[in-house]
Design an enzyme around this catalytic site. Structure first.
Site, PDB file in Angstrom:
ATOM      1  N   GLN A  79       0.815  -1.208   0.000  1.00 27.32           N
ATOM      2  CA  GLN A  79       0.000   0.000   0.000  1.00 27.32           C
ATOM      3  C   GLN A  79       0.855   1.268   0.000  1.00 27.32           C
ATOM      4  O   GLN A  79       0.420   2.326   0.450  1.00 27.32           O
ATOM      5  CB  GLN A  79      -0.925   0.009   1.222  1.00 27.32           C
ATOM      6  CG  GLN A  79      -1.892  -1.161   1.277  1.00 27.32           C
ATOM      7  CD  GLN A  79      -2.753  -1.163   2.537  1.00 27.32           C
ATOM      8  OE1 GLN A  79      -2.503  -0.399   3.470  1.00 27.32           O
ATOM      9  NE2 GLN A  79      -3.759  -2.007   2.565  1.00 27.32           N
ATOM     10  N   CYS A  80       2.077   1.170  -0.544  1.00 25.83           N
ATOM     11  CA  CYS A  80       3.001   2.306  -0.453  1.00 25.83           C
ATOM     12  C   CYS A  80       2.455   3.558  -1.127  1.00 25.83           C
ATOM     13  O   CYS A  80       2.627   4.673  -0.617  1.00 25.83           O
ATOM     14  CB  CYS A  80       4.360   1.934  -1.031  1.00 25.83           C
ATOM     15  SG  CYS A  80       4.307   1.296  -2.734  1.00 25.83           S
ATOM     16  N   GLY A  81       1.790   3.402  -2.265  1.00 30.67           N
ATOM     17  CA  GLY A  81       1.240   4.568  -2.949  1.00 30.67           C
ATOM     18  C   GLY A  81       0.118   5.220  -2.171  1.00 30.67           C
ATOM     19  O   GLY A  81       0.035   6.448  -2.076  1.00 30.67           O
TER      20      GLY A  81
END
Length: 260
Positions: free
Chosen positions: A84-86
């Site tokens: 879920q980095c973005g």
């Protein structure tokens, strides 16, 4: 690296504003603010965190000249859970504009729009659309060719903008070039200049530490995102890729968020 390392300057008292040329940057928040799930945590002294990071970098690089703090806007650290980095980078940017959005809410919206399965964001265009739908009163600029747009990026940061940028992340989260196999997102919130070098202040979802990255290295990393990781490709059904794959969605592209 220089054999003689200068002694870093003493910690600076928190300034009321940071100034770069004719640009004046808003004071940094020093209070705590959190959402119900404690996803967002403001540090008690954001200015000191930045100064400590500058001094640490100065010592490691062995620069003769004192690094000049050009522009900086505090954004809170948020740690990611899964790919879920973005979405985490977007949530950090939203908090800078006093909009607290739980990452799970962004995930649900991305899934509903057909942008993501589990939180992965392999399209700059989809990220731009999600940002516009999630954060009120902002403008979005999608930029192509990060290396050639340094002045645009720094000027936007000086006016309170946030740069959302995909890049390949090394084991220490620094930019590297792995052809997109380690594609990751970061939120850039400031710039620091020493001699002819430009460094960017950034946060990403795998550490609470404020990072300082060389602009040219980040641009090179951003420009090398050309293929999906073969390791992830063993089960590509878990990841939603845009038409044209990683190269079409991410390579050489980034987003500037600006408050209206």
């Amino acid at each position: 690296m220089s054999s003689t390392v200068p002694v870093p300057p003493p910690p600076l008292a928190p300034p009321s504003t940071f100034q770069s040329g004719k640009e004046r940057v808003s004071p940094l928040p020093t209070h705590q603010l959190s959402d119900p799930k404690n996803e967002v945590l403001y540090e008690p002294n954001a200015e000191q965190e930045l100064v400590d990071t500058r001094n640490r970098l100065w010592e490691l690089e062995g620069w003769k000249d004192t690094p000049l703090l050009t522009v900086y806007q505090y954004i809170p650290p948020i740690l990611q859970n899964g790919p879920q980095c973005g979405l985490v980078a977007l949530a950090m940017a939203a908090a800078a504009y006093q909009t607290l959005i739980p990452v799970q809410k962004l995930l649900h919206e991305a899934q509903m729009r057909g942008y993501s399965y589990r939180g992965e964001m392999f399209s700059v265009d989809d990220m731009a659309s999600l940002a516009l739908a999630s954060i009120p009163n902002i403008s979005i600029q999608v930029i192509n060719g990060l290396l050639e747009k340094r002045d645009t990026v720094v000027h936007s940061l000086a006016r309170g903008g946030i740069l959302l940028v995909p890049y390949d992340a090394d084991r220490n989260h620094q930019p590297c070039c792995r052809k997109g196999h380690k594609a990751h997102w970061a939120a850039v919130c400031g710039a620091l200049v020493c001699s002819d070098k430009c460094l960017l202040a950034a946060r990403q979802g795998k550490s609470r530490r404020l990072m300082m990255w060389d602009y040219v290295q980040l641009a090179a990393s951003n420009n090398n995102l050309v293929e999906f990781s073969p390791e992830r490709g063993e089960d590509s059904s878990k990841y939603l890729l845009p038409e044209g794959g990683v190269q079409a969605g991410l390579c050489g592209r980034a987003i500037i968020l600006q408050c209206l």
